[in-house]
Design a protein around this motif. Structure first.
Motif, PDB file in Angstrom:
ATOM      1  N   ASP A  36       0.810  -1.217   0.000  1.00  0.00           N
ATOM      2  CA  ASP A  36       0.000   0.000   0.000  1.00  0.00           C
ATOM      3  C   ASP A  36       0.846   1.271   0.000  1.00  0.00           C
ATOM      4  N   ARG A  37       1.949   1.281   0.711  1.00  0.00           N
ATOM      5  CA  ARG A  37       2.796   2.479   0.719  1.00  0.00           C
ATOM      6  C   ARG A  37       3.389   2.728  -0.661  1.00  0.00           C
ATOM      7  N   ARG A  39       2.011   1.745  -3.471  1.00  0.00           N
ATOM      8  CA  ARG A  39       0.870   2.146  -4.298  1.00  0.00           C
ATOM      9  C   ARG A  39       0.585   3.631  -4.129  1.00  0.00           C
ATOM     10  N   ALA A  40       0.584   4.100  -2.889  1.00  0.00           N
ATOM     11  CA  ALA A  40       0.311   5.509  -2.620  1.00  0.00           C
ATOM     12  C   ALA A  40       1.387   6.394  -3.245  1.00  0.00           C
ATOM     13  N   GLN A  43       0.850   6.421  -7.006  1.00  0.00           N
ATOM     14  CA  GLN A  43      -0.321   7.238  -7.319  1.00  0.00           C
ATOM     15  C   GLN A  43       0.038   8.726  -7.268  1.00  0.00           C
TER      16      GLN A  43
END
Length: 106
Positions: A36-37, A39-40, A43
């Motif tokens: 998730d980190r 991915r962020a 993004q």
């Protein structure tokens, strides 16, 4: 003191897309959570990560790209390649792949 506060910038519009292939006995959602980190960060830089589920459903609900216990290796490799190609075409244009474990082997 009439200075205006600068609002934090939101994510950039996606300029690149990467298919993300999870490892064996995982799922697209679990892989997304685990990175998730990353991915962020992607993004924020305008890179869209697209998480894909492997075609083989396991009895425990997880998924695999191929059967690690033997079986029809050629058939499993073909099914995995077809699944990746279909996702690539569905989400086109795609810039690349990010694979973990079995996903990297595909």
């Amino acid at each position: 003191m009439g200075g205006s506060r600068r609002q934090p910038a939101g994510p950039k519009p996606a300029t690149a897309s990467i298919l993300c292939l999870h490892g064996g006995r995982q799922s697209a959602e679990l892989f997304r959570q685990r990175i998730d980190r990353l991915r962020a960060r992607c993004q924020a830089e305008g890179i869209r990560l697209i998480f894909v589920d492997a075609p083989m459903l396991q009895p425990d609900g997880s998924r695999c790209w191929y059967d690690e216990d033997g079986g029809d290796a050629a058939g499993a490799a073909s099914a995995a390649a077809i699944a990746v190609r279909e996702e690539w075409e569905r989400h086109a244009p795609v810039s690349g792949l990010l694979g973990f474990s079995q996903g990297a082997a595909v």
